[in-house]
Design a protein around this motif. Structure first.
Motif, PDB file in Angstrom:
ATOM      1  N   THR A 159      40.069  94.253  52.882  1.00  0.00           N
ATOM      2  CA  THR A 159      38.955  95.134  52.533  1.00  0.00           C
ATOM      3  C   THR A 159      39.288  96.553  52.972  1.00  0.00           C
ATOM      4  N   VAL A 160      38.818  97.523  52.196  1.00  0.00           N
ATOM      5  CA  VAL A 160      39.059  98.933  52.483  1.00  0.00           C
ATOM      6  C   VAL A 160      37.717  99.653  52.472  1.00  0.00           C
ATOM      7  N   ASN A 161      37.414 100.343  53.565  1.00  0.00           N
ATOM      8  CA  ASN A 161      36.172 101.107  53.671  1.00  0.00           C
ATOM      9  C   ASN A 161      36.529 102.574  53.906  1.00  0.00           C
ATOM     10  N   ALA A 162      36.103 103.433  52.999  1.00  0.00           N
ATOM     11  CA  ALA A 162      36.420 104.862  53.098  1.00  0.00           C
ATOM     12  C   ALA A 162      35.126 105.668  53.191  1.00  0.00           C
ATOM     13  N   THR A 163      35.060 106.547  54.180  1.00  0.00           N
ATOM     14  CA  THR A 163      33.881 107.397  54.356  1.00  0.00           C
ATOM     15  C   THR A 163      34.322 108.842  54.525  1.00  0.00           C
ATOM     16  N   GLU A 218      43.281  94.145  56.847  1.00  0.00           N
ATOM     17  CA  GLU A 218      44.299  93.575  55.961  1.00  0.00           C
ATOM     18  C   GLU A 218      44.113  92.081  55.742  1.00  0.00           C
ATOM     19  N   GLY A 219      43.657  91.404  56.763  1.00  0.00           N
ATOM     20  CA  GLY A 219      43.524  89.963  56.632  1.00  0.00           C
ATOM     21  C   GLY A 219      44.885  89.281  56.653  1.00  0.00           C
ATOM     22  N   ASP A 220      44.897  87.995  56.562  1.00  0.00           N
ATOM     23  CA  ASP A 220      46.133  87.214  56.584  1.00  0.00           C
ATOM     24  C   ASP A 220      46.694  87.073  55.170  1.00  0.00           C
ATOM     25  N   GLN A 280      47.290  96.957  46.138  1.00  0.00           N
ATOM     26  CA  GLN A 280      48.569  96.817  46.826  1.00  0.00           C
ATOM     27  C   GLN A 280      48.555  95.651  47.797  1.00  0.00           C
ATOM     28  N   TYR A 281      47.472  95.484  48.517  1.00  0.00           N
ATOM     29  CA  TYR A 281      47.390  94.363  49.444  1.00  0.00           C
ATOM     30  C   TYR A 281      47.343  93.035  48.694  1.00  0.00           C
ATOM     31  N   ALA A 282      46.703  93.033  47.550  1.00  0.00           N
ATOM     32  CA  ALA A 282      46.679  91.807  46.742  1.00  0.00           C
ATOM     33  C   ALA A 282      48.079  91.444  46.270  1.00  0.00           C
ATOM     34  N   SER A 283      48.917  92.477  45.941  1.00  0.00           N
ATOM     35  CA  SER A 283      50.292  92.201  45.505  1.00  0.00           C
ATOM     36  C   SER A 283      51.118  91.620  46.641  1.00  0.00           C
ATOM     37  N   GLN A 284      50.696  91.840  47.903  1.00  0.00           N
ATOM     38  CA  GLN A 284      51.350  91.244  49.058  1.00  0.00           C
ATOM     39  C   GLN A 284      50.786  89.873  49.406  1.00  0.00           C
ATOM     40  N   GLY A 285      49.810  89.449  48.654  1.00  0.00           N
ATOM     41  CA  GLY A 285      49.186  88.172  48.935  1.00  0.00           C
ATOM     42  C   GLY A 285      48.039  88.248  49.918  1.00  0.00           C
ATOM     43  N   ARG A 286      47.571  89.457  50.233  1.00  0.00           N
ATOM     44  CA  ARG A 286      46.449  89.631  51.162  1.00  0.00           C
ATOM     45  C   ARG A 286      45.175  89.821  50.331  1.00  0.00           C
TER      46      ARG A 286
END
Length: 774
Positions: A144-148, A165-167, A134-140
């Protein structure tokens, strides 16, 4: 989850058939024994083989509740050893900005990750991949996503999802390759996506998204099809990233082909109306260059024409038959009218406050009647003109199990339809000032208009109340009432000119002539008491000497209005005109008349840009024993609804310029506007999309040029000058404005620059209003 093969390997294999005398469960914690027994496909007393015990393993694993299952035999008893999956105690999200927390939690719950749900590690891994997508579809692309999952007592876990999220990656370059006929600049101008430029931080058009690119490719295809390039094709697209993943490069490879001309246009299929009635609707003609836009518009026009006859679901499709050798096309419009439809039911959704009856009485399509696309469109337009809704949509849905019935589903989005304003202040002359006004055009969802105002100070009190029922009769005749009282506390003010006390009321009726025209009438009574100040002007003195201080008037009004606007609030197309006459009827102490005209026209420009031109004229005078318009009924100008950049009601003749009572010094007068009997105003506005706002139904920004002034054909200035209409005395202003529909009413701002103000003009660069739009 353990693989099924591992689980089955833990089953003790026996070959004999035996009767199960008992089933014992081991390892249960949060689950009840009854719920587990319900999952086991066998019960005590049944005969099973050792091989069938694997069915128990499969059934329990299929429930998704267990990490491990073992089935053992102890004599004629089955022992089921279980390791439960933990439950999710809490979910913590950190770092998400562009995707809301509620939306994320809703998405997690849809795949089984919610508080109280059984924890599945595979689902958590899926979430990480989906969020990154989803973030890639926004151009981000750098997101990175870290789930624990942190274990907690009582077989529970706490999930923590941390997002960086990054820019958003910015578009560095868009290249179109293969185009020969149209230049790059002409094609790139059609696209939503643009390479970074000076205003990108406002429009955000340099933020890459896959959805926008797909839409741009369709736009590019339409651009060529509208110009006859029927063999145009987007061969490929490449999207590449810089090593830092913060810049995007887009390459679009196209094949243009050649333009095709139309050699023949004909209709085919079934015609429920004479073909001669449809042929004039064919916009495409032989000899023209093929245009998909023209073909689509022709499809819609013919469909609408058939819809008028009840063929609401008619299908019309223009299909070109190409001759590649001659680069020509024969255009055939296939008509499939389907059946004549009737409307079974009209359903309304979205009207949380407004009664269904308020919407239903605006409908020109009736339930149980033959369907008409024209009447449905007119009904939708009438709902939009009410001003209660920011959006109105309608959908025709075939009734299941029938071939000739549809339901008309009307979805509305309500918006604030009233205003509330209050003020509290202090003035050296007026003392404490308190004001409150409530106006509601859809009172309690009934569609009735109610307004109540109260303004009090040490020198003046003002009260007013109005009520209008737009459907006093079922056929749309409206009735309204208006009451007012304005009282000056003369003893508390050293008035140098004059003051008036007045009270009155009126009753009004409006009659619809047709769908766009209305005539209105009203009859009222007004009692005005004029109180002279210490230094009244000659205009006021002469009027009071001729007519007395207590003036009773029976007032009649008549008006004609034509309204073709597409919306009641923030229209973008159509126009309106109003002609009105106000008369002091025979029997009044003062005979007078006021004739007014107001007209406006909205004209779409390009995209969401719209222009508006407007004009306002007024003229008043006296008749009978009165030869002038009473000074307290003068026209006033300046501010919103007039010429912005000048203070409210401050334009035109002023008391310091008008001839004073003989023998009194000019310096003894307050310099205040006195209005006039002639009003001339007009202007031009350019409405443009509001930056950072997608929904322009609630916010409007515009640039304006206003012109106008107030004149008087009767009064004479100190030096003998007159104030008769003269185009050279018009005042001009330019500026920019914003109006916003808030829950308490329209909030309007304007910054204006007067262009030709003169000495004595009362200007105001910044103006705002609550409760009044442009």
């Amino acid at each position: 989850m353990l693989p099924l093969a591992v689980a089955l390997a833990s089953v003790q294999v026996h070959a004999d058939t035996f009767i199960v005398n008992d089933i014992r469960l081991e390892g249960l914690g949060r689950l009840s024994a009854a719920s587990v027994y319900a999952l086991i496909p066998f019960s005590s007393g049944e005969a099973i083989t050792d091989d069938q015990s694997s069915d128990i393993v499969r059934a329990l694993f299929a429930s998704g509740q267990f990490e491990d299952v073992q089935v053992l035999r102890d004599g004629n008893a089955l022992i089921v050893r279980l390791v439960e999956r933990p439950s999710i105690a809490s979910i913590t999200l950190e770092g998400n900005q562009s995707i809301g927390k509620e939306d994320l939690l809703k998405g997690l719950k849809s795949i089984g990750l919610g508080e109280g749900e059984v924890f599945k590690r595979a689902a958590l891994d899926q979430v990480k991949l989906e969020l990154q997508r989803q973030y890639a579809s926004q151009g981000r692309y750098g997101a990175t996503v870290n789930a624990t999952a942190k274990p907690l007592p009582r077989n529970r876990v706490a999930l923590s999802i941390t997002i960086k999220e990054g820019d958003t990656a910015r578009i560095k370059r868009i290249s179109i390759n293969g185009n020969q006929v149209f230049k790059d600049d002409a094609l790139l101008k059609q696209l939503q996506l643009q390479s970074s430029h000076l205003l990108s931080f406002i429009y955000g058009d340099d933020k890459y998204s896959r959805e926008k690119l797909s839409a741009d490719l369709e736009t590019l295809r339409s651009y060529y099809l509208d110009r006859g390039y029927l063999r145009f094709n987007v061969d490929s697209t490449q999207v590449s990233l810089s090593p830092e993943k913060n810049q995007v490069y887009i390459d679009i490879n196209v094949s243009e082909g050649e333009p095709y001309k139309i050699t023949d246009v004909r209709l085919a299929g079934e015609f429920p109306v004479p073909e001669a009635d449809l042929r004039p609707l064919l916009l495409a003609q032989p000899g023209q260059v093929y245009s998909q836009k023209v073909v689509t518009l022709t499809n819609e026009i013919i469909s609408r024409r058939l819809g008028r006859e009840g063929y609401l679901l008619a299908e019309v499709q223009g299909v070109p038959e190409l001759d590649d050798a001659s680069k020509t096309a024969k255009l055939v419009f296939y008509v499939n009218p389907n059946r004549v439809m009737s409307v079974r039911r009209i359903n309304f959704t979205g009207n949380l406050k407004t009664d269904d009856q308020v919407l239903r009485r605006e409908m020109r399509q009736f339930e149980g009647a033959q369907a008409s696309g024209e009447k449905i469109d007119l009904s939708k337009l009438r709902l939009q003109r009410l001003g209660y809704f920011s959006d109105v949509k309608s959908e025709n849905v075939r009734v299941p199990g029938t071939t000739d019935q549809v339901d008309v589903n009307v979805a509305v989005t309500e918006q604030p339809s009233g205003s509330i304003s209050a003020s509290l202040g202090y003035s050296q002359n007026a003392g404490v000032v308190f004001g409150g006004n409530i106006s509601q055009t859809n009172f309690l969802g009934t569609g009735n208009r109610v307004s109540l105002g109260l303004n009090r100070s040490d020198i003046r009190d003002s009260y007013n109340f109005s009520y209008v029922n737009p459907y006093f009769t079922p056929d749309g005749i409206s009735r309204g009432y208006n009451l007012y009282l304005r009282q000056t506390k003369f003893d508390n003010l050293n008035i140098s000119n004059y003051a008036t006390d007045s009270f009155g009321g009126s009753v009004s009726f409006s009659y619809p002539i047709d769908e766009t025209e209305t005539i209105s009438f009203s009859l009222g009574y007004d009692q005005t008491d004029v109180q002279l100040g210490t230094t009244p002007s000659k205009v006021v003195w002469d009027f009071e000497e001729a007519n007395g201080s207590g003036l009773s008037s029976y007032i009649g009004t008549a008006s004609w209005q034509r309204n073709t606007l597409n919306r009641g609030v923030f229209p973008t197309a159509g126009g309106s005109q109003t002609v009105g006459l106000e008369v002091g009827l025979p029997g009044s102490d003062v005979g007078f008349y006021k004739l007014t005209y107001f007209g406006q026209r909205y004209m779409p420009l390009r995209g969401r840009w719209v222009s508006r031109a407007y004009g306002r004229l007024g003229y008043g005078g006296g008749y009978g024993d009165s030869d002038v318009l009473p000074f307290y009924r003068n026209f006033f100008g300046g501010g919103f609804g007039s010429v912005r950049g000048y203070r409210d009601n401050a334009m035109g003749p002023r008391s310091s310029l008008v001839d004073k009572l003989t023998g009194l010094p000019v310096t003894g007068y307050d310099d205040e506007p006195i209005g006039g009997n002639v009003q001339i105003e007009g202007g031009l506005e350019v409405i443009f999309p509001t930056p950072f706002v997608d929904d322009n139904n609630k916010v409007r920004t515009l640039m304006f040029l206003d012109a106008g002034n107030i004149f008087d054909t009767e009064v004479v200035g100190v030096g003998g000058q007159t104030f008769k209409p003269d185009l050279g005395d018009l005042r001009y202003s330019v500026g920019i404005g914003l109006s916003w529909i808030t829950p308490i009413g329209p909030l309007t701002f304007a910054i204006a620059k007067p262009l030709n103000e003169k000495d004595g003009d009362d200007t105001q660069v910044f103006q705002f209003s609550l409760g009044q739009g442009f």
